[in-house]
Design a protein around this motif. Sequence first.
Motif, PDB file in Angstrom:
ATOM      1  N   LEU A 108      -4.350  12.438  -7.015  1.00  0.00           N
ATOM      2  CA  LEU A 108      -3.790  11.295  -7.753  1.00  0.00           C
ATOM      3  C   LEU A 108      -4.811  10.169  -7.773  1.00  0.00           C
ATOM      4  O   LEU A 108      -5.357   9.765  -6.755  1.00  0.00           O
ATOM      5  CB  LEU A 108      -2.495  10.813  -7.102  1.00  0.00           C
ATOM      6  N   ALA A 109      -5.076   9.665  -8.969  1.00  0.00           N
ATOM      7  CA  ALA A 109      -6.088   8.621  -9.137  1.00  0.00           C
ATOM      8  C   ALA A 109      -5.510   7.250  -8.775  1.00  0.00           C
ATOM      9  O   ALA A 109      -4.305   7.016  -8.845  1.00  0.00           O
ATOM     10  CB  ALA A 109      -6.579   8.621 -10.573  1.00  0.00           C
ATOM     11  N   ASP A 154       0.854   1.962 -10.947  1.00  0.00           N
ATOM     12  CA  ASP A 154       1.872   1.119 -10.333  1.00  0.00           C
ATOM     13  C   ASP A 154       2.441   1.807  -9.099  1.00  0.00           C
ATOM     14  O   ASP A 154       2.353   3.029  -8.945  1.00  0.00           O
ATOM     15  CB  ASP A 154       3.010   0.854 -11.321  1.00  0.00           C
ATOM     16  N   THR A 155       3.067   1.005  -8.250  1.00  0.00           N
ATOM     17  CA  THR A 155       3.676   1.543  -7.036  1.00  0.00           C
ATOM     18  C   THR A 155       4.765   2.555  -7.372  1.00  0.00           C
ATOM     19  O   THR A 155       4.897   3.572  -6.690  1.00  0.00           O
ATOM     20  CB  THR A 155       4.264   0.394  -6.191  1.00  0.00           C
ATOM     21  N   ALA A 156       5.523   2.316  -8.430  1.00  0.00           N
ATOM     22  CA  ALA A 156       6.598   3.241  -8.812  1.00  0.00           C
ATOM     23  C   ALA A 156       6.052   4.633  -9.118  1.00  0.00           C
ATOM     24  O   ALA A 156       6.686   5.641  -8.796  1.00  0.00           O
ATOM     25  CB  ALA A 156       7.346   2.701 -10.021  1.00  0.00           C
ATOM     26  N   PHE A 157       4.879   4.707  -9.723  1.00  0.00           N
ATOM     27  CA  PHE A 157       4.243   5.987 -10.015  1.00  0.00           C
ATOM     28  C   PHE A 157       4.030   6.778  -8.730  1.00  0.00           C
ATOM     29  O   PHE A 157       4.317   7.973  -8.655  1.00  0.00           O
ATOM     30  CB  PHE A 157       2.904   5.751 -10.729  1.00  0.00           C
TER      31      PHE A 157
END
Length: 80
Positions: free
Chosen positions: A29-30, A34-37
Amino acid sequence: MQMSRRIAAFLLGLAAFMVFEWINLAFNLADGHDTAFYVVHGILIAVNVVLGLVLGVIGWRGLRAGAAAPERVRESVREG
């Protein structure tokens, strides 16, 4: 009901693939989202790794039960 060795081996292979693939995704994961992602993908990764482990346990038990079945048959033939 007993599981065939082919199905048990398939479940073990699927479990190994799931665990490898989702852990690999976690490392790839790059940055910059956002935090939600990260929360959503973290939950997806955790759930799928747990499902992979459950499938692995089921497959392992199926293989072990399939290996023990011929001995039970031989024992019952000797007794009968």
